[in-house]
Design a protein around this motif. Structure first.
Motif, PDB file in Angstrom:
ATOM      1  N   SER A   1       0.789  -1.054   0.067  1.00 45.65           N
ATOM      2  CA  SER A   1       0.120   0.125  -0.080  1.00 45.65           C
ATOM      3  C   SER A   1       0.965   1.261  -0.035  1.00 45.65           C
ATOM      4  O   SER A   1       1.107   1.962   0.972  1.00 45.65           O
ATOM      5  CB  SER A   1      -1.012  -0.001   1.280  1.00 45.65           C
ATOM      6  OG  SER A   1      -1.957  -1.146   1.199  1.00 45.65           O
ATOM      7  N   ILE A   2       1.182   1.396  -1.230  1.00 45.86           N
ATOM      8  CA  ILE A   2       2.400   2.663  -1.386  1.00 45.86           C
ATOM      9  C   ILE A   2       1.710   3.958  -1.754  1.00 45.86           C
ATOM     10  O   ILE A   2       0.931   4.009  -2.467  1.00 45.86           O
ATOM     11  CB  ILE A   2       3.326   2.140  -2.233  1.00 45.86           C
ATOM     12  CG1 ILE A   2       4.350   1.392  -1.954  1.00 45.86           C
ATOM     13  CG2 ILE A   2       4.382   3.541  -2.616  1.00 45.86           C
ATOM     14  CD1 ILE A   2       5.032   0.821  -2.922  1.00 45.86           C
ATOM     15  N   TRP A   3       1.798   5.094  -0.722  1.00 49.05           N
ATOM     16  CA  TRP A   3       1.425   6.310  -1.046  1.00 49.05           C
ATOM     17  C   TRP A   3       2.417   7.162  -1.502  1.00 49.05           C
ATOM     18  O   TRP A   3       2.369   7.690  -2.805  1.00 49.05           O
ATOM     19  CB  TRP A   3       0.463   7.028   0.123  1.00 49.05           C
ATOM     20  CG  TRP A   3      -0.682   6.229   0.210  1.00 49.05           C
ATOM     21  CD1 TRP A   3      -1.038   5.037   1.011  1.00 49.05           C
ATOM     22  CD2 TRP A   3      -2.064   6.557  -0.213  1.00 49.05           C
ATOM     23  NE1 TRP A   3      -2.144   4.762   0.776  1.00 49.05           N
ATOM     24  CE2 TRP A   3      -2.881   5.534   0.017  1.00 49.05           C
ATOM     25  CE3 TRP A   3      -2.320   7.615  -1.115  1.00 49.05           C
ATOM     26  CZ2 TRP A   3      -4.259   5.648  -0.286  1.00 49.05           C
ATOM     27  CZ3 TRP A   3      -3.880   7.697  -1.472  1.00 49.05           C
ATOM     28  CH2 TRP A   3      -4.596   6.619  -1.148  1.00 49.05           C
ATOM     29  N   ARG A   4       3.253   7.585  -0.769  1.00 51.06           N
ATOM     30  CA  ARG A   4       4.531   8.299  -1.145  1.00 51.06           C
ATOM     31  C   ARG A   4       5.598   7.894  -0.500  1.00 51.06           C
ATOM     32  O   ARG A   4       5.829   7.874   0.886  1.00 51.06           O
ATOM     33  CB  ARG A   4       4.316   9.854  -0.715  1.00 51.06           C
ATOM     34  CG  ARG A   4       5.440  10.596  -0.773  1.00 51.06           C
ATOM     35  CD  ARG A   4       5.343  12.188  -0.330  1.00 51.06           C
ATOM     36  NE  ARG A   4       6.600  13.194  -0.536  1.00 51.06           N
ATOM     37  CZ  ARG A   4       6.507  14.224  -0.473  1.00 51.06           C
ATOM     38  NH1 ARG A   4       5.373  14.773  -0.332  1.00 51.06           N
ATOM     39  NH2 ARG A   4       7.468  14.872  -0.899  1.00 51.06           N
ATOM     40  N   ILE A   5       6.790   7.395  -1.229  1.00 51.21           N
ATOM     41  CA  ILE A   5       7.988   7.061  -0.879  1.00 51.21           C
ATOM     42  C   ILE A   5       8.872   8.238  -0.574  1.00 51.21           C
ATOM     43  O   ILE A   5       9.002   9.160  -1.541  1.00 51.21           O
ATOM     44  CB  ILE A   5       8.606   6.060  -1.584  1.00 51.21           C
ATOM     45  CG1 ILE A   5       7.796   4.632  -1.526  1.00 51.21           C
ATOM     46  CG2 ILE A   5       9.897   5.817  -1.084  1.00 51.21           C
ATOM     47  CD1 ILE A   5       8.388   3.739  -2.326  1.00 51.21           C
TER      48      ILE A   5
ATOM     49  N   THR B   1       5.094   7.873   3.552  1.00 53.12           N
ATOM     50  CA  THR B   1       4.071   8.542   4.152  1.00 53.12           C
ATOM     51  C   THR B   1       2.767   8.139   3.776  1.00 53.12           C
ATOM     52  O   THR B   1       2.796   8.313   2.407  1.00 53.12           O
ATOM     53  CB  THR B   1       4.404   9.906   4.112  1.00 53.12           C
ATOM     54  OG1 THR B   1       5.683  10.303   4.635  1.00 53.12           O
ATOM     55  CG2 THR B   1       3.292  10.571   5.049  1.00 53.12           C
ATOM     56  N   ALA B   2       1.697   7.645   4.306  1.00 53.41           N
ATOM     57  CA  ALA B   2       0.677   7.339   4.096  1.00 53.41           C
ATOM     58  C   ALA B   2      -0.452   8.514   4.599  1.00 53.41           C
ATOM     59  O   ALA B   2      -0.036   9.369   5.599  1.00 53.41           O
ATOM     60  CB  ALA B   2       0.128   6.044   4.585  1.00 53.41           C
ATOM     61  N   PRO B   3      -1.815   8.807   3.901  1.00 51.99           N
ATOM     62  CA  PRO B   3      -2.439   9.620   4.196  1.00 51.99           C
ATOM     63  C   PRO B   3      -2.939   9.598   5.829  1.00 51.99           C
ATOM     64  O   PRO B   3      -3.126   8.431   6.288  1.00 51.99           O
ATOM     65  CB  PRO B   3      -3.670   9.438   3.346  1.00 51.99           C
ATOM     66  CG  PRO B   3      -2.939   8.707   2.196  1.00 51.99           C
ATOM     67  CD  PRO B   3      -2.001   7.868   2.709  1.00 51.99           C
ATOM     68  N   TYR B   4      -2.823  10.715   6.543  1.00 56.60           N
ATOM     69  CA  TYR B   4      -3.420  10.749   7.907  1.00 56.60           C
ATOM     70  C   TYR B   4      -2.452   9.974   8.828  1.00 56.60           C
ATOM     71  O   TYR B   4      -2.808   9.538   9.930  1.00 56.60           O
ATOM     72  CB  TYR B   4      -4.599  10.348   8.156  1.00 56.60           C
ATOM     73  CG  TYR B   4      -5.711  11.014   6.955  1.00 56.60           C
ATOM     74  CD1 TYR B   4      -5.896  12.266   7.155  1.00 56.60           C
ATOM     75  CD2 TYR B   4      -6.335  10.390   5.950  1.00 56.60           C
ATOM     76  CE1 TYR B   4      -6.591  13.222   6.483  1.00 56.60           C
ATOM     77  CE2 TYR B   4      -7.014  10.990   5.303  1.00 56.60           C
ATOM     78  CZ  TYR B   4      -7.330  12.446   5.281  1.00 56.60           C
ATOM     79  OH  TYR B   4      -8.190  12.814   4.308  1.00 56.60           O
ATOM     80  N   ASP B   5      -1.277   9.959   8.222  1.00 64.31           N
ATOM     81  CA  ASP B   5      -0.204   8.833   9.150  1.00 64.31           C
ATOM     82  C   ASP B   5       1.229   9.654   9.333  1.00 64.31           C
ATOM     83  O   ASP B   5       1.398  10.400   8.285  1.00 64.31           O
ATOM     84  CB  ASP B   5      -0.132   7.546   8.529  1.00 64.31           C
ATOM     85  CG  ASP B   5       0.414   6.501   9.565  1.00 64.31           C
ATOM     86  OD1 ASP B   5       0.959   5.458   8.815  1.00 64.31           O
ATOM     87  OD2 ASP B   5       0.688   6.811  10.555  1.00 64.31           O
ATOM     88  N   MET B   6       2.000   9.285  10.169  1.00 65.12           N
ATOM     89  CA  MET B   6       3.435   9.669  10.238  1.00 65.12           C
ATOM     90  C   MET B   6       4.192   9.168   9.238  1.00 65.12           C
ATOM     91  O   MET B   6       3.775   8.074   8.651  1.00 65.12           O
ATOM     92  CB  MET B   6       3.875   9.558  11.587  1.00 65.12           C
ATOM     93  CG  MET B   6       3.884   7.968  12.143  1.00 65.12           C
ATOM     94  SD  MET B   6       4.609   7.885  13.690  1.00 65.12           S
ATOM     95  CE  MET B   6       3.103   8.161  14.611  1.00 65.12           C
TER      96      MET B   6
END
Length: 120
Positions: A27-31, A100-105
């Motif tokens: 589940s990759i959002w932003r590396i 970094t995932a949405p709404y996560d550190m």
């Protein structure tokens, strides 16, 4: 969750070359930043090379001029090109990826490690 799979380690003679790769999946959002660490027997894990999400790099002094870190963002993969290898480069190499995932550190993930052995 992010999974990292490393490949490319092995046995090489001094002066030879190896390329390590580390591919991220899941589940990759932003590396964000990516890096390579190594740990030799009886020694602490040390940062070998690091690359930011905009491509800035830094290296430990002992590998400058011999190792190159680069990344392929569409493939979520980081590489470590190692040239002019020395016996003292022998270690288990680990990739490290910050994500970094949405709404996560921002979280750091580690690869499983790949053995690099340089014979003299």
């Amino acid at each position: 969750q992010v999974q990292l799979v490393e490949s490319g380690g092995g046995l090489v003679q001094a002066g030879g070359s190896l390329r390590l790769s580390c591919a991220a999946s899941g589940s990759i959002w932003r590396i964000n930043d990516m890096g390579w660490y190594r740990q030799a027997p009886g020694k602490q894990r040390e940062l070998v090379a690091h690359i930011t999400d905009d491509g800035n790099t830094n290296y430990v002094d002992s590998v400058k001029g011999r190792f190159t870190i680069f990344r392929d963002n569409p493939k979520n993969t980081v590489y470590l090109q190692m040239n002019s290898l020395k016996p003292e480069d022998t270690a288990v190499y680990y990739c490290n990826v910050e994500h970094t995932a949405p709404y996560d550190m921002r979280r750091a993930y580690w690869g499983q490690g790949t053995q690099v052995t340089v014979s003299s």
